[in-house]
Design an enzyme around this catalytic site. Structure first.
Site, PDB file in Angstrom:
ATOM      1  N   ASP A 261     -38.368 -40.977 -34.662  1.00 16.73           N
ATOM      2  CA  ASP A 261     -38.832 -40.744 -35.917  1.00 16.73           C
ATOM      3  C   ASP A 261     -40.164 -41.285 -36.062  1.00 16.73           C
ATOM      4  OD1 ASP A 261     -36.319 -39.498 -36.488  1.00 16.73           O
ATOM      5  OD2 ASP A 261     -35.777 -41.225 -37.355  1.00 16.73           O
TER       6      ASP A 261
ATOM      7  N   GLU B 236     -38.599 -32.669 -37.941  1.00 18.75           N
ATOM      8  CA  GLU B 236     -37.772 -33.583 -37.053  1.00 18.75           C
ATOM      9  C   GLU B 236     -36.647 -33.156 -36.734  1.00 18.75           C
ATOM     10  OE1 GLU B 236     -37.976 -36.571 -34.250  1.00 18.75           O
ATOM     11  OE2 GLU B 236     -39.444 -35.411 -35.158  1.00 18.75           O
TER      12      GLU B 236
ATOM     13  N   GLU C 188     -32.716 -32.475 -26.717  1.00 20.36           N
ATOM     14  CA  GLU C 188     -33.020 -31.313 -27.957  1.00 20.36           C
ATOM     15  C   GLU C 188     -33.487 -30.059 -27.489  1.00 20.36           C
ATOM     16  OE1 GLU C 188     -34.491 -33.952 -30.441  1.00 20.36           O
ATOM     17  OE2 GLU C 188     -32.546 -34.962 -30.978  1.00 20.36           O
TER      18      GLU C 188
END
Length: 461
Positions: A441, A268, A298
């Site tokens: 998450d 992750e 990201e």
């Protein structure tokens, strides 16, 4: 969904490395106005232009917070000064304190979903952190006794001398209004601003020398591994070690976990502000793992260090699905991943190669698990038991869902995708979330676990 939940009860996961305490403030207009008054409009504007990439003093925090509120995008900025750390404790009363860090969030989630066994490891385990893990028989911490692995509840394994890492999280709500001088700002989306503690004692991402030789047997008894926390690594340490040292250790851990059987490993990924460090993590860790989860920002950060600056800038500026798909193809190929999972506010996406054993329909079902779990968490604030997911199943897909699907199909038609399986689903979106912390998450953990479940069902894993 219920079929997946039943299969989860037969599955085990190993998680490492980052656990902390999340101290949460639910921001309102008074908080923001008070900070602007305290630090001054012109000072804040100047510091916003300087765009500090770490927090050395309170003004750095205020500037980056206001920037996050203007864009409505989740952000995390490292806190590196102990004096500023003390200021937060004197300045804010926290609304909630709970377990944080990807390992902490995912461990409690999987344990509450009745996974057979969740083994959660962190190099540091102070009492306050151990206290925040759910007290269940299936959530365990690996210890070594007489040179053998003994799995204990965290409250039976903590060490009094271990320091506790505290991240401050400022939750903001869509529609919040405030003035910065003559400028009126309306927060466009709900989100959170994380002041991520990055003190040296918390930046050593490694497995203890006692546990490390036993990683092969841990890899052998679990169905999957989720690793996170690499964003905490520093370039240099006071004892002469550096990022290269800890990345070598991290690579050894992955190879050891895979030694007895080729267990699937998911990373992750979280934002790394320093470009050089980001590059080191990407080139050292990603080629050794099977799956990576990240958001669209990201993707852009990673593309930038891989040399795709123009595409990176387009994703940051326009946030178009076709750019995200193109970027995902590049990452999958250049980093030799089995599967890449992308989570955004309005859609989730998987990209894998055409020879992946799962069908596109099965991959879509896996993403459905991720968004349903995240919607449940956003609505309730936490998931305490498997039955809670019924709440998520009743939350509608976001209002931009049909538009997003149309743009996705247009993007696929325009570019070469024959060598890939690419699936996208709209997210279930909670209008007024109790909390947004840990949603990415939750999506990634749910998607990865259900991906493994489907591989098991098809007898290819």
């Amino acid at each position: 969904m219920m079929e997946f939940l039943r299969d989860f009860q037969r599955m085990s996961m190993y998680l490492a490395y980052n656990v902390n305490v999340d101290a949460i403030v639910y921001l309102n207009e008074k908080h923001i106005e008070s900070l602007i008054k305290e630090f001054g409009v012109e000072n804040i504007k100047r510091r916003i232009e300087e765009y500090p990439r770490e927090i050395n003093e309170p003004l750095d925090f205020v500037a980056r917070l206001i920037h996050a509120l203007k864009t409505g995008k989740p952000q995390a900025v490292p806190l590196v000064a102990h004096e500023a750390d003390k200021w937060f404790n004197s300045r804010f009363t926290y609304d909630v304190e709970r377990i944080g860090g990807q390992v902490g969030v995912i461990a409690n989630l999987l344990a509450n979903l009745n996974f057979n066994r969740v083994i959660a490891y962190s190099p540091l385990l102070g009492k306050k952190q151990a206290d925040m893990f759910v007290n269940r028989d299936n959530l365990l911490y690996p210890t070594i006794e007489k040179e053998k692995v003994v799995l204990k509840k965290p409250l039976e394994a903590y060490r009094e001398e271990d320091p506790v890492k505290i991240n401050r999280i400022f939750e903001f709500r869509q529609g919040t209004k405030f003035k910065l001088g003559n400028e009126e700002i309306i927060v466009p989306y709900s989100g959170r601003f994380i002041v991520a503690c990055r003190f040296e004692e918390f930046a050593r991402i490694e497995t203890s020398p006692e546990l490390k030789p036993h990683l092969p047997e841990i890899g052998d008894i679990v169905d999957g591994v989720i690793l996170s926390g690499y964003q905490g690594i520093r370039k240099h340490y006071s004892d002469g070690k550096d990022a290269n040292y800890y990345l070598r250790k991290a690579k050894e851990d992955i190879k050891l976990l895979k030694r007895k059987k080729d267990v699937k490993v998911h990373v992750e990924f979280a934002s790394i502000q320093d470009r050089e460090l980001r590059k080191k993590v990407i080139y050292n860790i990603f080629p050794l793992v099977d799956s990576v989860g990240m958001d669209e920002a990201e993707i852009a950060h990673i593309l930038s260090v891989l040399g795709y600056r123009d595409l990176s800038d387009r994703i940051f500026t326009y946030n178009r699905i076709e750019d995200a798909v193109l970027g995902a193809k590049i990452l999958l190929d250049e980093l030799n991943l089995e599967i890449l999972q992308i989570h955004t506010i309005y859609y989730l996406m998987y990209i894998t190669h055409r020879d992946n054993p799962l069908s596109e329909e099965e991959l879509s079902k896996s993403l459905e698990v991720g968004t349903t779990l995240a919607a449940t968490r956003a609505f309730l604030g936490d998931i305490k038991r498997p039955e809670d997911v019924k709440v998520g199943l009743n939350i509608p897909f976001n209002e931009k869902g049909e538009f997003v699907k149309l743009r996705f199909e247009e993007a696929k038609a325009k570019m070469r995708t024959r060598e890939y399986k690419i699936v996208m689903i709209p997210t279930r979106l909670v209008k007024k979330p109790v909390s947004t912390v840990g949603l990415g998450d939750t999506i990634s953990a749910g998607a990865f676990a259900s991906y493994l479940s489907l591989l098991r069902k098809n007898k290819v894993y």
